[in-house]
Motif scaffolding. Structure first.
Motif, mmCIF file in Angstrom:
data_model
loop_
_atom_site.group_PDB
_atom_site.id
_atom_site.type_symbol
_atom_site.label_atom_id
_atom_site.label_comp_id
_atom_site.label_asym_id
_atom_site.label_seq_id
_atom_site.Cartn_x
_atom_site.Cartn_y
_atom_site.Cartn_z
ATOM 1 N N LEU A 116 1.028 -1.435 0.326
ATOM 2 C CA LEU A 116 -0.021 0.181 -0.097
ATOM 3 C C LEU A 116 0.494 0.865 -0.123
ATOM 4 N N ALA A 117 2.028 1.079 0.478
ATOM 5 C CA ALA A 117 2.874 2.152 0.535
ATOM 6 C C ALA A 117 3.232 2.560 -0.531
ATOM 7 N N ALA A 118 3.742 1.546 -1.190
ATOM 8 C CA ALA A 118 4.468 1.666 -2.334
ATOM 9 C C ALA A 118 3.691 2.410 -3.801
ATOM 10 N N VAL A 119 2.246 2.682 -3.571
ATOM 11 C CA VAL A 119 1.604 2.729 -4.112
ATOM 12 C C VAL A 119 0.987 4.196 -4.712
ATOM 13 N N PRO A 120 1.604 4.590 -6.127
ATOM 14 C CA PRO A 120 1.628 6.332 -5.938
ATOM 15 C C PRO A 120 0.419 6.849 -5.986
ATOM 16 N N VAL A 121 0.611 7.935 -5.705
ATOM 17 C CA VAL A 121 -0.498 8.642 -4.995
ATOM 18 C C VAL A 121 -0.933 10.330 -5.220
ATOM 19 N N GLN A 122 -1.563 10.379 -6.119
ATOM 20 C CA GLN A 122 -2.132 11.945 -7.905
ATOM 21 C C GLN A 122 -3.045 12.423 -6.851
ATOM 22 N N TYR A 123 -2.775 14.212 -6.209
ATOM 23 C CA TYR A 123 -3.916 14.779 -5.505
ATOM 24 C C TYR A 123 -4.627 15.607 -6.189
ATOM 25 N N GLU A 124 -5.522 15.712 -5.661
ATOM 26 C CA GLU A 124 -6.274 16.741 -6.751
ATOM 27 C C GLU A 124 -7.205 17.841 -5.627
ATOM 28 N N ASP A 125 -6.842 18.733 -6.226
ATOM 29 C CA ASP A 125 -7.532 20.164 -5.655
ATOM 30 C C ASP A 125 -8.976 20.324 -5.945
ATOM 31 N N GLY A 126 -9.838 18.985 -5.578
ATOM 32 C CA GLY A 126 -11.284 19.341 -5.560
ATOM 33 C C GLY A 126 -12.522 20.176 -5.432
ATOM 34 N N ARG A 127 -11.997 20.714 -4.233
ATOM 35 C CA ARG A 127 -12.434 21.804 -3.660
ATOM 36 C C ARG A 127 -12.649 22.841 -4.506
ATOM 37 N N HIS A 128 -11.440 23.019 -5.153
ATOM 38 C CA HIS A 128 -11.407 24.339 -6.480
ATOM 39 C C HIS A 128 -12.016 24.205 -7.540
ATOM 40 N N ASP A 129 -12.536 22.089 -8.063
ATOM 41 C CA ASP A 129 -12.164 22.405 -9.498
ATOM 42 C C ASP A 129 -11.233 22.602 -10.005
ATOM 43 N N VAL A 130 -9.875 22.053 -9.394
ATOM 44 C CA VAL A 130 -9.036 22.435 -10.085
ATOM 45 C C VAL A 130 -8.569 20.486 -9.830
ATOM 46 N N TRP A 131 -8.816 19.472 -11.114
ATOM 47 C CA TRP A 131 -8.682 18.189 -10.674
ATOM 48 C C TRP A 131 -6.925 17.317 -10.907
ATOM 49 N N ASP A 132 -6.730 18.554 -11.844
ATOM 50 C CA ASP A 132 -5.471 18.063 -12.306
ATOM 51 C C ASP A 132 -4.364 19.024 -11.164
ATOM 52 N N HIS A 133 -4.610 19.793 -10.497
ATOM 53 C CA HIS A 133 -3.473 20.119 -9.087
ATOM 54 C C HIS A 133 -3.769 19.895 -8.275
ATOM 55 N N ALA A 134 -2.057 19.377 -7.209
ATOM 56 C CA ALA A 134 -2.981 19.475 -6.312
ATOM 57 C C ALA A 134 -2.802 20.439 -5.225
ATOM 58 N N PRO A 135 -4.095 20.257 -4.236
ATOM 59 C CA PRO A 135 -4.389 20.966 -3.178
ATOM 60 C C PRO A 135 -2.636 22.126 -2.633
ATOM 61 N N ALA A 136 -2.678 23.059 -1.653
ATOM 62 C CA ALA A 136 -1.061 23.885 -1.093
ATOM 63 C C ALA A 136 -1.460 22.649 0.104
ATOM 64 N N TYR A 137 -1.710 22.540 0.728
ATOM 65 C CA TYR A 137 -1.925 21.007 1.240
ATOM 66 C C TYR A 137 -2.510 19.680 1.913
ATOM 67 N N LEU A 138 -1.507 18.887 2.245
ATOM 68 C CA LEU A 138 -1.659 17.401 1.572
ATOM 69 C C LEU A 138 -1.737 16.431 2.546
ATOM 70 N N ARG A 139 -1.122 17.239 3.773
ATOM 71 C CA ARG A 139 -0.865 15.844 4.863
ATOM 72 C C ARG A 139 -1.936 15.413 5.564
ATOM 73 N N HIS A 140 -2.998 15.926 5.739
ATOM 74 C CA HIS A 140 -4.295 15.705 6.652
ATOM 75 C C HIS A 140 -4.636 14.828 5.086
ATOM 76 N N LEU A 141 -4.743 14.949 4.143
ATOM 77 C CA LEU A 141 -4.655 13.751 2.907
ATOM 78 C C LEU A 141 -4.791 12.348 3.163
#
Length: 141
Positions: A116-141
């Motif tokens: 599970l730790a080796a699985v790549p993760v892409q973060y999405e800024d869905g809160r702002h409908d910017v699905w191809d960009h990561a949000p400014a803060y990630l640790r809580h995700l």
């Protein structure tokens, strides 16, 4: 591509899907994904997702304020234990090109912590409908 099995906590709902986890998974900060802690991997293609048991145990939630057409994405969860194993939706654009499933990676069976730790993760800024960009803060995700 590998066939994975998945289940809810109580085992009432079981599924299998054809999925390449090395292709990446996604974590989103939209209100729904954030509150449900959804870690999703997309299953594309007709027949690539198979519900093995528990159709009668599934409840369906459809978010009305998600920015998608009302009732467009079905978020299924076990009515016994409450675990959300997968969602089903439709998008005409690539790479989806029709119906897809988003499985909750945490419900996949047989994967150990290292896998599970080796699985790549892409973060999405869905809160702002910017699905191809990561949000400014990630640790809580």
């Amino acid at each position: 591509m590998q066939t994975h099995t998945g289940s809810c906590h109580c085992g009432a709902v079981r599924y299998e899907c054809d999925l390449d986890l090395t292709a990446g998974t996604r974590r989103c900060n939209c209100s729904f994904c954030l509150k449900t802690r959804m870690w999703k991997a997309f299953v594309l293609g007709e027949g690539s997702f198979r519900l093995l048991q528990g159709a009668e145990a599934l409840s369906d939630y459809r978010a009305r304020d998600s920015g998608w057409p009302e009732g467009h994405v079905h978020h299924y969860f076990c009515r016994h234990c409450g675990v959300r194993g997968f969602s089903k939706g439709y998008l005409a654009m690539a790479p989806f090109n029709g119906w897809f499933h988003a499985v909750n990676v945490a419900t996949l069976d047989g994967l150990d912590d290292a896998q599970l730790a080796a699985v790549p993760v892409q973060y999405e800024d869905g809160r702002h409908d910017v699905w191809d960009h990561a949000p400014a803060y990630l640790r809580h995700l």
